[in-house]
Scaffold this motif. Structure first.
Motif, short mmCIF file in Angstrom:
data_model
loop_
_atom_site.label_atom_id
_atom_site.label_comp_id
_atom_site.label_asym_id
_atom_site.label_seq_id
_atom_site.Cartn_x
_atom_site.Cartn_y
_atom_site.Cartn_z
N ASP A 204 0.80 -1.22 0.00
CA ASP A 204 0.00 0.00 0.00
C ASP A 204 0.84 1.27 0.00
OD1 ASP A 204 -2.26 -1.54 -0.04
OD2 ASP A 204 -2.71 -1.32 2.10
N THR A 205 2.13 1.15 0.22
CA THR A 205 3.00 2.34 0.16
C THR A 205 3.67 2.51 -1.20
OG1 THR A 205 5.03 1.20 0.86
CG2 THR A 205 3.56 2.00 2.60
N MET A 206 3.58 1.52 -2.06
CA MET A 206 4.43 1.50 -3.24
C MET A 206 4.15 2.62 -4.24
SD MET A 206 6.85 -0.84 -3.10
CE MET A 206 7.10 -0.15 -1.48
N LEU A 207 2.89 2.94 -4.48
CA LEU A 207 2.61 3.97 -5.48
C LEU A 207 3.07 5.35 -5.03
CD1 LEU A 207 -0.84 3.10 -7.10
CD2 LEU A 207 1.45 2.88 -8.06
N ILE A 208 2.96 5.64 -3.73
CA ILE A 208 3.44 6.94 -3.28
C ILE A 208 4.97 7.01 -3.38
CG2 ILE A 208 3.48 6.22 -0.85
CD1 ILE A 208 2.79 9.77 -2.13
N THR A 209 5.66 5.88 -3.18
CA THR A 209 7.12 5.92 -3.33
C THR A 209 7.52 6.13 -4.78
OG1 THR A 209 7.35 3.50 -3.54
CG2 THR A 209 7.50 4.43 -1.33
N VAL A 210 6.77 5.55 -5.71
CA VAL A 210 7.04 5.81 -7.13
C VAL A 210 6.83 7.28 -7.43
CG1 VAL A 210 6.28 5.37 -9.49
CG2 VAL A 210 6.49 3.47 -7.89
N PHE A 211 5.73 7.85 -6.92
CA PHE A 211 5.41 9.24 -7.21
C PHE A 211 6.50 10.19 -6.73
CE2 PHE A 211 3.52 13.36 -6.35
CZ PHE A 211 2.82 13.61 -7.52
N VAL A 212 6.98 9.96 -5.49
CA VAL A 212 7.96 10.91 -4.95
C VAL A 212 9.32 10.76 -5.62
CG1 VAL A 212 6.82 11.21 -2.73
CG2 VAL A 212 8.49 9.38 -3.00
N PHE A 213 9.57 9.64 -6.28
CA PHE A 213 10.84 9.47 -6.99
C PHE A 213 10.75 9.96 -8.44
CE2 PHE A 213 12.33 6.25 -3.78
CZ PHE A 213 13.51 6.91 -3.47
#
Length: 477
Positions: A204-213
């Protein structure tokens, strides 16, 4: 003084492009998104996965810049070199579209930030007033950028420095107020939160980590402006390391000052609420001002990148030649007009969205995954072929490992994203293919190879499934 035809970007300017592209909206939203998904233990694992995957991708960008210095605007050009014309187009279109959606997200966040102080007027960032303010901002930036890339990149460097300050101040204040007992209570999930497996928490954290990178490739996109080609790779790594440190700190420190349930319930931008809990109301105001500066700076950087990608794709005959036109200030004017018209249409569409904030964030992340996957795949192909490694054959194995891990990481991201967002991307890719048809007809070239027909057929099938999901209400936007 350099003329517009000789002006080049230094290592510092290229690094500022990377940092300016990455430090935008997402970093200010990390506490709540992570708080909803997991506690510190899951967050640490998530950042190890995301950081490793994105570091490998950064190293792929660095090695490709060194091994293929003849390829400019590398994000889509690498995909074309490795996988053919149509995949190159999909990479260019996907990257451009993801950048447009990211710009929409920035304006929704601006409205949401103002909604903290004027809730009846701006609400969650998708009210009529918020949409009108967003449209005015979009076109103000449009005419600023038309005045010249060098002027805009200078402004980006100034804004990049300005927006780092509130982040550093917030981190230092939260470190000073660090409560070890509160951090321990939250560590494995905290109280009053639904039970979830560790794998589900991390997913559930993966898409936000993609976005911030997103933006890690900012220097690669602007490689044609670099003073020295090697600076492209250096800027990518420097920007990655600096921003990753900030993001991990912003994610973990709020767990030491608030219960996880309270972090999850915070209004976006949640870093404002996290600092308010430490120093009082002025902290929320301070961060909100930082958000506005940061988002406007990131929007400027991404507007430049959007136009540059469309322009470069047209120059390489992957997009209609209409977009290859530059004005007297070397700005790809038609590409910029097309970008901001599309962004404006998406802004207007947020009025009917149930959760415009998170939907635009997640769509931006998924749309950008295909270009990243193809870049990593080309890194594997290049290392296997040995082209460009004649002087450094010992680097082939290392680069092969980096690129292979980057491929595995991006494939994992697709799985973590879920079927809905993958199919929604295909819904946008099919009409976008009309631009490819237009470009191929201009050049009198064969539309698709047999393999490309298969790829197009899969895309159409996904589009149909996505539309069916929307019409039946199975997918929500």
């Amino acid at each position: 003084m350099a003329t517009p035809t000789t002006q080049k970007l230094s290592l510092f300017a290229l690094t500022a492009m990377v940092v300016g592209s990455m430090v935008g909206a997402g970093i200010f939203n990390l506490p709540s998104r992570f708080g909803t998904a997991t506690g510190p233990f899951g967050a640490i694992i998530a950042w190890l996965i995301a950081g490793t995957g994105m570091y490998m991708l950064a190293r792929v960008f660095q090695s490709l810049a060194e091994r293929r210095p003849d390829i400019d605007s590398g994000v889509f050009a690498y995909a074309k070199a490795g996988f053919g014309d149509y995949m190159g187009f999909l990479s260019a279109f996907g990257y451009w579209l993801g950048s447009c959606l990211g710009n929409v997200f920035y304006w929704v966040l601006i409205g949401s930030t103002l909604g903290r102080f004027f809730p009846e007027v701006f609400g969650d960032g998708s009210t009529i007033v918020a949409i009108v303010v967003s449209l005015l901002g979009i076109w103000t930036f449009h005419f600023l950028i038309l005045r010249g890339v060098e002027q805009a990149t200078f402004i980006n460097m100034v804004v990049t420095i300005a927006k780092i300050v509130p982040l550093v101040v917030a981190i230092l204040l939260m470190v000073f107020a660090f409560n070890f007992q509160q951090f321990s209570e939250n560590f494995f999930g905290g109280l009053d939160m639904p039970e979830k497996s560790l794998i589900a928490q991390i997913r559930d954290t993966m898409l936000i980590t993609v976005f911030v990178f997103l933006g890690i490739e900012g220097a690669s996109v602007y490689s044609r402006f670099a003073k020295e080609r090697a600076d492209v790779g250096r800027a990518t790594i420097l920007g990655f390391v600096a921003v990753t440190g900030l993001m991990v700190a912003v994610t973990l420190l709020p767990y030491a000052n608030m219960a996880r349930a309270d972090i999850a319930a915070m209004q976006q931008p949640s870093l404002a609420g996290a600092l308010e809990a430490v120093v009082g109301p002025w902290g929320a105001v301070f961060i909100s001002i930082g958000v506005l500066v940061s988002v406007l700076g990131a929007y400027l950087a991404w507007s430049l990148i959007c136009a540059e990608v469309l322009y470069a794709a047209a120059k390489s005959s992957d997009m209609p030649k209409l977009f290859a036109t530059q004005n007297g200030n070397r700005v790809p004017a038609n590409a910029l007009w097309a970008t901001n018209i599309v962004v404006s249409l998406f802004i207007i569409s947020t009025y009917w969205s149930a959760d415009a904030f998170n939907f635009m964030l997640d769509m931006t992340s998924v749309t950008s995954l295909l270009p990243y996957l193809l870049v990593a795949g080309y890194g594997v192909l290049l290392a296997r072929s040995g082209n460009g490694y004649e002087d450094v054959p010992q680097a082939r194995v290392r680069d092969m490992i980096f690129a292979s891990i980057a491929v595995i990481y991006t494939l994992f991201m697709f799985i973590a994203a879920g079927l809905q967002f993958v199919l929604m991307v295909m819904v946008l890719f099919v009409p976008g293919t009309l631009l490819y048809v237009w470009a191929r007809r201009e050049q009198g070239k064969l539309l698709f190879t047999p393999v490309e027909w298969i790829i197009f057929g899969i895309t159409v099938a996904g589009c149909v499934a996505g539309l069916a999901g929307l019409l039946t209400g199975y997918f929500q936007i």
